[in-house]
Motif scaffolding. Structure first.
Motif, PDB file in Angstrom:
ATOM      1  N   GLU A  64      -2.131  -0.593 -11.228  1.00 50.49           N
ATOM      2  CA  GLU A  64      -1.638  -0.759  -9.860  1.00 50.49           C
ATOM      3  C   GLU A  64      -0.943  -2.105  -9.706  1.00 50.49           C
ATOM      4  O   GLU A  64       0.065  -2.212  -9.006  1.00 50.49           O
ATOM      5  CB  GLU A  64      -2.775  -0.634  -8.847  1.00 50.49           C
ATOM      6  CG  GLU A  64      -3.261   0.778  -8.657  1.00 50.49           C
ATOM      7  CD  GLU A  64      -4.385   0.878  -7.647  1.00 50.49           C
ATOM      8  OE1 GLU A  64      -4.334   1.801  -6.821  1.00 50.49           O
ATOM      9  OE2 GLU A  64      -5.313   0.031  -7.678  1.00 50.49           O
TER      10      GLU A  64
ATOM     11  N   CYS B 216      -7.351   5.415  -4.406  1.00 53.92           N
ATOM     12  CA  CYS B 216      -7.795   4.857  -5.690  1.00 53.92           C
ATOM     13  C   CYS B 216      -8.739   3.684  -5.448  1.00 53.92           C
ATOM     14  O   CYS B 216      -9.765   3.559  -6.125  1.00 53.92           O
ATOM     15  CB  CYS B 216      -6.591   4.377  -6.500  1.00 53.92           C
ATOM     16  SG  CYS B 216      -5.424   5.678  -6.945  1.00 53.92           S
ATOM     17  N   THR B 217      -8.390   2.833  -4.495  1.00 62.64           N
ATOM     18  CA  THR B 217      -9.236   1.686  -4.168  1.00 62.64           C
ATOM     19  C   THR B 217     -10.603   2.148  -3.686  1.00 62.64           C
ATOM     20  O   THR B 217     -11.629   1.561  -4.043  1.00 62.64           O
ATOM     21  CB  THR B 217      -8.550   0.797  -3.115  1.00 62.64           C
ATOM     22  OG1 THR B 217      -7.269   0.394  -3.627  1.00 62.64           O
ATOM     23  CG2 THR B 217      -9.377  -0.429  -2.807  1.00 62.64           C
TER      24      THR B 217
ATOM     25  N   SER C 151       1.963  -1.765  -6.345  1.00 68.66           N
ATOM     26  CA  SER C 151       1.481  -1.056  -5.162  1.00 68.66           C
ATOM     27  C   SER C 151       0.020  -0.682  -5.343  1.00 68.66           C
ATOM     28  O   SER C 151      -0.441  -0.465  -6.458  1.00 68.66           O
ATOM     29  CB  SER C 151       2.289   0.224  -4.931  1.00 68.66           C
ATOM     30  OG  SER C 151       3.607  -0.076  -4.565  1.00 68.66           O
ATOM     31  N   LEU C 152      -0.670  -0.583  -4.236  1.00 68.75           N
ATOM     32  CA  LEU C 152      -2.059  -0.151  -4.235  1.00 68.75           C
ATOM     33  C   LEU C 152      -2.177   1.195  -3.556  1.00 68.75           C
ATOM     34  O   LEU C 152      -1.463   1.474  -2.600  1.00 68.75           O
ATOM     35  CB  LEU C 152      -2.943  -1.160  -3.494  1.00 68.75           C
ATOM     36  CG  LEU C 152      -3.024  -2.562  -4.076  1.00 68.75           C
ATOM     37  CD1 LEU C 152      -3.824  -3.463  -3.156  1.00 68.75           C
ATOM     38  CD2 LEU C 152      -3.644  -2.533  -5.452  1.00 68.75           C
ATOM     39  N   CYS C 153      -3.086   2.002  -4.045  1.00 66.62           N
ATOM     40  CA  CYS C 153      -3.377   3.294  -3.431  1.00 66.62           C
ATOM     41  C   CYS C 153      -4.731   3.184  -2.738  1.00 66.62           C
ATOM     42  O   CYS C 153      -5.719   2.791  -3.368  1.00 66.62           O
ATOM     43  CB  CYS C 153      -3.397   4.380  -4.497  1.00 66.62           C
ATOM     44  SG  CYS C 153      -3.932   5.984  -3.879  1.00 66.62           S
TER      45      CYS C 153
ATOM     46  N   VAL D 116       2.206   5.010  -6.542  1.00 69.13           N
ATOM     47  CA  VAL D 116       1.196   4.991  -7.607  1.00 69.13           C
ATOM     48  C   VAL D 116       1.067   6.376  -8.232  1.00 69.13           C
ATOM     49  O   VAL D 116       1.018   6.519  -9.455  1.00 69.13           O
ATOM     50  CB  VAL D 116      -0.165   4.500  -7.052  1.00 69.13           C
ATOM     51  CG1 VAL D 116      -1.258   4.633  -8.098  1.00 69.13           C
ATOM     52  CG2 VAL D 116      -0.063   3.055  -6.564  1.00 69.13           C
TER      53      VAL D 116
ATOM     54  N   ILE E 106       0.862  -1.185   0.000  1.00 71.11           N
ATOM     55  CA  ILE E 106       0.000   0.000   0.000  1.00 71.11           C
ATOM     56  C   ILE E 106       0.895   1.231   0.000  1.00 71.11           C
ATOM     57  O   ILE E 106       1.524   1.567   0.999  1.00 71.11           O
ATOM     58  CB  ILE E 106      -0.948   0.001   1.213  1.00 71.11           C
ATOM     59  CG1 ILE E 106      -1.844  -1.221   1.163  1.00 71.11           C
ATOM     60  CG2 ILE E 106      -1.766   1.282   1.238  1.00 71.11           C
ATOM     61  CD1 ILE E 106      -2.702  -1.417   2.377  1.00 71.11           C
TER      62      ILE E 106
ATOM     63  N   ILE F  19      -6.846  -0.475 -11.959  1.00 73.01           N
ATOM     64  CA  ILE F  19      -6.481  -1.605 -11.100  1.00 73.01           C
ATOM     65  C   ILE F  19      -5.349  -2.393 -11.749  1.00 73.01           C
ATOM     66  O   ILE F  19      -4.390  -2.800 -11.079  1.00 73.01           O
ATOM     67  CB  ILE F  19      -7.708  -2.502 -10.825  1.00 73.01           C
ATOM     68  CG1 ILE F  19      -8.716  -1.749  -9.954  1.00 73.01           C
ATOM     69  CG2 ILE F  19      -7.292  -3.813 -10.165  1.00 73.01           C
ATOM     70  CD1 ILE F  19     -10.080  -2.396  -9.872  1.00 73.01           C
TER      71      ILE F  19
ATOM     72  N   CYS G  68       0.449   4.922  -1.876  1.00 71.57           N
ATOM     73  CA  CYS G  68      -0.187   5.898  -2.772  1.00 71.57           C
ATOM     74  C   CYS G  68       0.845   6.754  -3.497  1.00 71.57           C
ATOM     75  O   CYS G  68       0.655   7.104  -4.662  1.00 71.57           O
ATOM     76  CB  CYS G  68      -1.142   6.792  -1.984  1.00 71.57           C
ATOM     77  SG  CYS G  68      -2.564   5.921  -1.328  1.00 71.57           S
TER      78      CYS G  68
END
Length: 92
Positions: free
Chosen positions: A64, A74-75, A69-71, A10, A5, A61, A7
Motif C-alpha cells: 500500500e 485492508c486496514t 494509497s490505503l484501502c 489498491v 484513501i 501494508i 480502495c
C-alpha cells in the motif's frame, strides 16, 4: 474517497494478487480458518497461522505504501489480525 484513501487503486494494482490469487480471497480464507480453529480451540496452530498472517499483513501494508494509497477494508483486516495476535498471545 481521497488521494490517500483509495480502495479502488489498491484493488486494481499489480499487488492485488499473490501467486495469482486475489488478496481478498486469501484474507477470506485466512479469517475463515482462524475462526474455525478458534471455535474448536486449537490455539497451538492458531499462533503459527497468526504469525503467517501477520507477516502477510506487513507485506500488504508495504505494498500500500508502494502504491501510495490505503484501502480502508485492508486496514480493517490488518487491525483484526493485530487484535487476534494480542488476544492469542495474552492468554500465555
Amino acid at each position: 474517497m481521497s488521494a490517500i484513501i483509495d480502495c479502488h487503486k489498491v484493488e486494481l494494482s499489480v499487488y492485488s494478487h499473490f501467486l495469482g490469487i486475489p488478496d481478498s480471497l486469501l484474507g477470506l480464507i485466512y479469517f475463515s480458518i482462524m475462526t474455525v480453529l478458534w471455535l474448536i480451540g486449537i490455539e497451538e496452530i492458531l499462533r503459527y497461522l497468526w504469525i503467517v498472517g501477520a507477516i502477510f499483513s506487513i507485506y500488504l501494508i508495504y505494498t500500500e505504501i508502494l502504491i501510495g494509497s490505503l484501502c480502508i477494508y485492508c486496514t480493517l483486516a490488518h487491525l483484526c489480525c493485530l487484535i487476534q495476535g494480542i488476544i492469542l498471545f495474552k492468554n500465555n
